[in-house]
Design a protein around this motif. Sequence first.
Motif, short mmCIF file in Angstrom:
data_model
loop_
_atom_site.label_atom_id
_atom_site.label_comp_id
_atom_site.label_asym_id
_atom_site.label_seq_id
_atom_site.Cartn_x
_atom_site.Cartn_y
_atom_site.Cartn_z
N ALA A 293 11.45 -13.37 0.41
CA ALA A 293 10.37 -13.00 1.33
C ALA A 293 10.21 -11.49 1.25
CB ALA A 293 10.68 -13.43 2.76
N SER A 294 9.02 -11.01 1.61
CA SER A 294 8.77 -9.57 1.59
C SER A 294 7.92 -9.18 2.80
CB SER A 294 8.07 -9.15 0.30
OG SER A 294 6.79 -9.76 0.20
N THR A 295 7.90 -7.90 3.10
CA THR A 295 7.09 -7.36 4.18
C THR A 295 6.58 -5.99 3.75
OG1 THR A 295 7.04 -6.91 6.56
CG2 THR A 295 9.05 -6.31 5.38
N ARG A 296 5.96 -5.24 4.64
CA ARG A 296 5.42 -3.94 4.26
C ARG A 296 5.53 -2.95 5.41
NH1 ARG A 296 0.27 -2.84 6.16
NH2 ARG A 296 -0.17 -1.46 4.41
N PHE A 297 5.54 -1.66 5.04
CA PHE A 297 5.43 -0.60 6.04
C PHE A 297 4.86 0.63 5.36
CE2 PHE A 297 9.60 0.18 4.19
CZ PHE A 297 9.69 1.56 4.11
N MET A 298 4.40 1.57 6.17
CA MET A 298 3.81 2.81 5.67
C MET A 298 4.68 4.00 6.06
SD MET A 298 0.95 1.79 4.21
CE MET A 298 0.09 3.36 4.02
N GLN A 299 4.69 5.01 5.19
CA GLN A 299 5.31 6.29 5.51
C GLN A 299 4.23 7.36 5.42
OE1 GLN A 299 8.02 8.03 2.71
NE2 GLN A 299 9.16 9.16 4.27
N ILE A 300 4.06 8.11 6.51
CA ILE A 300 3.03 9.14 6.53
C ILE A 300 3.67 10.48 6.88
CG2 ILE A 300 1.24 7.49 7.20
CD1 ILE A 300 1.46 8.57 10.07
#
Length: 304
Positions: A293-300
């Motif tokens: 399984a996979s997911t996502r996130f952002m780095q700003i």
Amino acid sequence: MEIYKIMVLVAVIALASGCTLPGETGTAVSTKGIVINSLSFNPSQLEGMDEGVLALEIQNLGSVTARDVKAYIYGMDTSNAWTVVSDQGTIDYDFGELNAPDVVNNIPSFPATATWTFTPTSPAPEGVPLEYNPAVRVCYNYNATATAKFTVISKEELKQERNRGSLTYTDVSTRNSGGPISIDITSRQPIVVSSTQTAKTLAVNVKVTNNDLTTGVVYLPTADCMKLGSGEFNRVEVTVKIPSIGETHTGTILLSDGKTGSKTFTFSNIPNDVVKQDMDIIFKTTYGYSVDASTRFMQIEDSL
């Protein structure tokens, strides 16, 4: 009329609650082993050097204990860009064993959880948000057992039944334990006993099916699920035994398309006086299995 209404009402309640009515079979065998209930990353957006947490929940929905259950992180640069540590203090997570549901007492299996802390080694470039897709692979070893009863027949008896018009062929019904891998006999019965100069033989065609192909991969239990070689994945080693003749065979079955694979096992201890009789057969296998399984996130960049 009142009795009829009561019977209909009972039937409706039974169906709605998942119960079985007289003459029906019980709950269907699960075609799952370990499933990933959830995988999430919080917060979904990191600023600057903020940390984030990846949370995983898994559960054993099959019928046997899952052993050597481990979770691995991939899809991220964990050597340079990120420091990743689980709540066990390591990057790989060891669940050990996960018990199956207790079907007899109607007790479900308990979910297991793991978390990882993600710490960036550097902030996102100014004005350039970065998207990451961390993935988890859960690997485990599982057992499968299947049993069946089938009819064998000599060539002479086969000819006589054909001449009498009484010969009929039927499928062999196989009972499988719950899990992603099932084993079946594709030979139709009665299965003909062949004769050679030295013995009578019986050929049984066996099919292995990966019932969870969309999310899972099967492999040999001694293999490393993160570094599977071409001779290790989509393979199941099966042991086949006919107790009444005291004969056992073991062979590796290749699932060439990842879904199904077949192999013929030939037994040679067939009694010389066999005419037509039923035989029991037992299949056993231990295999490795993985689900992803996979997911996502952002780095700003830091907004301050």
